[in-house]
Write an enzyme that holds these catalytic residues in place. Structure first.
Site, PDB file in Angstrom:
ATOM      1  CB  SER A  64     -19.266 -22.207 -29.552  1.00  8.33           C
ATOM      2  OG  SER A  64     -18.027 -21.653 -29.675  1.00  8.33           O
ATOM      3  CG  ASP A 103     -19.130 -15.343 -32.474  1.00  8.06           C
ATOM      4  OD1 ASP A 103     -19.096 -14.910 -33.518  1.00  8.06           O
ATOM      5  OD2 ASP A 103     -19.300 -16.571 -32.118  1.00  8.06           O
ATOM      6  CD  GLU A 135     -23.944 -16.546 -36.282  1.00  4.22           C
ATOM      7  OE1 GLU A 135     -25.144 -16.646 -36.565  1.00  4.22           O
ATOM      8  OE2 GLU A 135     -23.312 -17.075 -35.468  1.00  4.22           O
ATOM      9  CD  GLU A 170     -21.090 -22.854 -38.519  1.00 11.60           C
ATOM     10  OE1 GLU A 170     -20.854 -21.501 -38.065  1.00 11.60           O
ATOM     11  OE2 GLU A 170     -21.392 -23.605 -37.921  1.00 11.60           O
TER      12      GLU A 170
END
Ligand code: KIV
Length: 291
Positions: free
Chosen positions: A47, A85, A116, A184
């Site tokens: 992010s 991440d 992810e 999420e």
């Protein structure tokens, strides 16, 4: 001696039906304060592409940039587990390239990586990473790196069938060896069903109240990122106003001559000052100020 949070601590929290906190951080001092505040897991989230680098999506950040932010965060943290991440396309090319990139993050101070998605390639990769000593956090539900294939910031698991699909993905992630899974933008009823059917802890990112962990982007929490606020984010401060106020006051003070003041300058003294005054065109007008 500060006790470091590990994958074992995280699992015990789930087993004891307790909760843990997770916040993103991107720089040394923020990470240090978040750690001092007792946050359990600090995520160097991709992010940062949006919050720190000003990109429109998370797609634009790369491994080298993530390494810089990871180094800074890891230096500031003593207690929390630091998770990096893995950015878009840093673990998709092939397993060897992915293991190398993830390994780099551990070498520079991350304690685990987050990746992810959930498909056969990802499950194989997780096995290889865990087998190499790299703890992996999974991420399902809405996965920002899949924004273009998902087709927008859409809530996932909105019906039983879809929830079962996410659960099946999470079960495979668990079998492959992840120590926790971020879920999420999922309705909290669906998230509870998923969490109740897993051994590893589920971390809610807009997935309601029944998860073991809760994660938030620090810029949302501090009220620093103002472009948009997700429904699930809670602003605990107004850092944007604080920054605006401080910068405006500094701007005024510089222009009015109010900064720096007598206490904020270095001065010559004694003979050196006298010699300097007599040999230069400067004259002392008020206090220690030279004009
Ligand atoms: O990049 C990020 O900050 C994240 C969290 C919000 C889960 O992935």
């Amino acid at each position: 001696m500060v006790k470091k949070i590990t994958t074992t601590t995280i699992q015990k929290i789930k087993d004891n039906n307790q909760r843990f906190s997770m916040l993103t951080a991107y720089d040394y001092s923020t990470a240090k304060y978040i750690d001092e505040a007792g946050i359990d897991v600090i995520l160097v989230g991709d992010s940062l592409a949006m919050t720190a680098l000003g990109y429109e999506t998370t797609h634009s950040v790369g491994v080298e940039e993530m390494k810089i932010f990871t180094k800074a965060v890891a230096k500031g943290v003593k207690h929390a587990m630091v998770v990096t991440d893995m950015p878009f396309m840093s673990y998709h090319i092939d397993i060897a390239d992915a293991v190398k990139n993830c390994g780099e993050m551990i070498k520079i101070g991350a304690n685990a990586v987050k990746i992810e998605g959930a498909n056969d390639y990802i499950f194989t990769l997780i096995r290889r990473l865990v087998g190499s000593g790299i703890p992996v956090m999974g991420h399902v539900g809405f996965t920002p790196q899949f924004l273009n294939t998902i087709g927008g910031y859409n809530i996932q698991g909105k019906n039983f069938e879809n929830t079962e699909k996410i659960l099946a993905q999470a079960v495979e992630l668990e079998k492959a060896g992840v120590f926790a899974i971020v879920l999420e933008m999922v309705p909290e009823e669906s998230a509870k069903y998923i969490g109740d059917n897993l051994k590893v802890p589920v971390i809610s990112c807009g997935a309601g109240r029944y998860c073991t962990g809760q994660v938030m982007v620090c810029d949302d929490l501090f009220g620093k990122f103002s472009e948009f606020k997700p429904k699930f984010a809670r602003r605990y401060g107004d850092m944007k106003s604080l920054i605006l106020e401080c910068a405006s006051k500094f701007n005024e003070d510089v222009k009015s001559g109010n900064y720096p003041n007598d206490d904020e300058v270095f001065n010559l003294s004694g003979d050196e000052l006298e010699k300097f005054l007599s040999e230069t065109k400067f004259t002392k007008t008020s206090g220690d100020k030279l004009c």
